[in-house]
Design a protein around this motif. Structure first.
Motif, short mmCIF file in Angstrom:
data_model
loop_
_atom_site.label_atom_id
_atom_site.label_comp_id
_atom_site.label_asym_id
_atom_site.label_seq_id
_atom_site.Cartn_x
_atom_site.Cartn_y
_atom_site.Cartn_z
N GLU A 61 -3.73 -5.51 -7.12
CA GLU A 61 -2.57 -5.51 -6.24
C GLU A 61 -1.47 -4.62 -6.80
O GLU A 61 -0.81 -3.88 -6.09
CB GLU A 61 -2.05 -6.94 -6.05
CG GLU A 61 -0.89 -7.04 -5.09
CD GLU A 61 -0.44 -8.47 -4.88
OE1 GLU A 61 0.67 -8.65 -4.39
OE2 GLU A 61 -1.19 -9.40 -5.22
N LEU A 65 -2.24 0.80 -5.55
CA LEU A 65 -1.39 1.70 -4.76
C LEU A 65 -0.96 2.95 -5.53
O LEU A 65 -0.50 3.91 -4.94
CB LEU A 65 -0.14 0.95 -4.28
CG LEU A 65 -0.40 -0.24 -3.36
CD1 LEU A 65 0.92 -0.92 -3.01
CD2 LEU A 65 -1.12 0.19 -2.10
N GLY A 68 -2.55 6.41 -4.51
CA GLY A 68 -2.06 6.81 -3.18
C GLY A 68 -0.62 7.27 -3.21
O GLY A 68 -0.24 8.23 -2.55
N LYS A 69 0.20 6.57 -4.01
CA LYS A 69 1.61 6.98 -4.13
C LYS A 69 1.71 8.34 -4.81
O LYS A 69 2.55 9.16 -4.43
CB LYS A 69 2.39 5.93 -4.93
CG LYS A 69 2.62 4.64 -4.16
CD LYS A 69 3.40 3.65 -4.99
CE LYS A 69 3.66 2.38 -4.21
NZ LYS A 69 4.43 1.40 -4.99
#
Length: 114
Positions: A61, A65, A68-69
């Motif tokens: 979690e 990300l 992708g960031k």
């Protein structure tokens, strides 16, 4: 005309952006790897115990990300470079047209001589 040694070459900018695209390929693979790892959650459930799977969920979690960031940041920066080069090039063309319009005698004389 003042030559300060500074200029923008759209061709060179294109080469830099192509290099950024190639260098960014590992980020795309990292996103795919993160998705694949997230799908392996069921492998961590042993005899009904979900502690490892839950810890894995918490870990992903926070970290899933990140690639992708990073891709978004690189993409936004590359888009800004393209927009900047287009604006500078368009501005150069407008300034050149205005200067030529203000000095028609230079071009008339050149055509008469040529």
């Amino acid at each position: 005309m003042v030559d300060d040694g500074w200029s923008v070459s759209p061709e060179q900018v294109s080469v830099v952006l192509q290099n950024v695209d190639v260098a960014g390929e590992p980020l795309g693979q990292a996103v795919k790897d993160a998705q694949a790892l997230a799908e392996r959650r069921s492998d961590l459930i042993v005899t009904g115990r979900t502690t490892l799977a839950e810890a894995w969920d918490d870990f992903l979690e926070v970290r899933a990300l990140v690639p992708g960031k990073a891709i978004t940041a690189v993409s936004n920066a590359a888009a800004a470079v393209v927009e900047g080069v287009l604006a500078i090039t368009a501005g150069d063309e407008v300034m050149a047209q205005e200067w030529r319009a203000g000095h028609p005698e230079l071009f008339e004389n050149a055509m008469e001589r040529g």
